[in-house]
Design a protein around this motif. Structure first.
Motif, PDB file in Angstrom:
ATOM      1  N   ARG A   1       0.878  -1.367   0.002  1.00  0.00           N
ATOM      2  CA  ARG A   1       0.097   0.008  -0.091  1.00  0.00           C
ATOM      3  C   ARG A   1       0.827   1.255  -0.039  1.00  0.00           C
ATOM      4  NH1 ARG A   1      -4.411   0.155   4.631  1.00  0.00           N
ATOM      5  NH2 ARG A   1      -4.710   2.169   3.293  1.00  0.00           N
TER       6      ARG A   1
ATOM      7  N   SER B   1      -1.647  -4.418   6.640  1.00  0.00           N
ATOM      8  CA  SER B   1      -2.377  -2.925   6.708  1.00  0.00           C
ATOM      9  C   SER B   1      -1.400  -1.858   7.242  1.00  0.00           C
ATOM     10  CB  SER B   1      -3.899  -3.004   7.599  1.00  0.00           C
ATOM     11  OG  SER B   1      -3.331  -3.210   8.868  1.00  0.00           O
TER      12      SER B   1
ATOM     13  N   GLU C   1      -2.037   0.101   9.495  1.00  0.00           N
ATOM     14  CA  GLU C   1      -1.971   0.114  11.228  1.00  0.00           C
ATOM     15  C   GLU C   1      -1.319  -1.049  11.774  1.00  0.00           C
ATOM     16  OE1 GLU C   1      -5.702   1.999   9.421  1.00  0.00           O
ATOM     17  OE2 GLU C   1      -4.751   0.387   8.857  1.00  0.00           O
TER      18      GLU C   1
ATOM     19  N   GLU D   1       0.883   6.911   1.447  1.00  0.00           N
ATOM     20  CA  GLU D   1       0.028   6.073   0.731  1.00  0.00           C
ATOM     21  C   GLU D   1       0.514   6.265  -0.646  1.00  0.00           C
ATOM     22  OE1 GLU D   1      -4.328   4.474   0.830  1.00  0.00           O
ATOM     23  OE2 GLU D   1      -4.079   6.273   1.215  1.00  0.00           O
TER      24      GLU D   1
END
Length: 254
Positions: free
Chosen positions: A11, A170, A172, A202
């Motif tokens: 990502r 992710s 997170e 990102e």
């Protein structure tokens, strides 16, 4: 000493650095090690530094000066066509600053004036990229085999990253993993300390999606620290017990 980590995910990029600078146990200061520049909709670049503070500040100051007046001060990392060329510019500048200090009568001081730098970012229509720049000015790029870079006090937090990293995780979860890595390093080495700087870049979004400073009073970091300590204790006690009666190779008599 310091500790910085740059990590490549599917990502995007996740970066974290501490802010402690010390020249003895009775002289501890806080200095920013993470820096960011962007051109809206076109590029964003982040740099983390470790090593001699005067050296790294000289590098950052010169980069800042070039970016303030690009028509007069070239090359500028805001004009370079690729991240590779940005890494080359930063590497050349780091080498020149170190050589200038050593050539100015400081050569006998040896490695005190060296530094390492992580360069991360993305330019529009290109992939996010991550580079580790050495004091000599040469550098390597993150890859499938080496998806994250550490600079500074690296050994205590590295096992956490090796066991927990997943390129598909992710943002997170990556932040959680980095916090565990930093907590382990802080617990083992007084030269690394809070507050921490965190930045999440990102893919194809040319401004940080998340950027904050994590203080010693931060409730989430305190929860991570205490929960990780307790999890380690529980994992240790769940391991099979060792017995002095088990068969095995015997040492020869002394």
């Amino acid at each position: 000493m310091t500790y910085c980590v740059g990590m490549v995910l599917d990502r995007g990029l996740v970066l974290m650095s501490d802010t402690r600078t010390n020249s003895g146990v009775d002289n501890i200061s806080v200095f920013r090690k993470m820096f960011h520049w962007s051109v809206p909709g076109e590029r964003q670049i982040a740099i983390m530094t470790a090593g001699n503070l005067a050296t790294t500040q000289a590098v950052i100051s010169q980069l800042e000066e070039r970016n303030k007046a690009p028509e007069d001060r070239r090359p500028s990392i805001l004009e370079a066509p690729t991240m590779f060329q940005i890494a080359t510019q930063v590497g050349n500048l780091l080498r020149d600053v170190i050589e200038g200090r050593q050539g100015g009568g400081m050569r006998g001081e040896g490695p005190r004036f060296t530094a390492s730098i992580i360069v991360a970012g993305q330019i529009k229509d290109m992939e996010p990229r991550l580079f580790l720049i050495y004091p000599e000015g040469n550098f390597i790029e993150a890859s499938f085999d080496t998806p994250f870079f550490q600079i500074g006090e690296t050994k205590y937090g590295r096992p956490i990253l090796l066991r927990g990293y997943d390129p598909k995780m992710s943002f997170e979860d990556a932040v959680k993993l980095l916090m565990v890595s930093f907590d382990s390093t802080i617990a083992a080495n007084l030269s690394v300390g809070l507050p921490l700087d965190l930045m999440v870049l990102e893919r194809d979004r040319f401004e940080p999606v998340h950027h904050r400073r994590i203080a010693a009073s931060d409730p989430y970091f305190k929860s991570i620290s205490s929960s990780w300590s307790e999890a380690l204790r529980q994992a240790f006690h769940s391991l099979p017990d060792y017995s002095f009666d088990q068969n095995g190779e015997q040492l020869p008599p002394m």
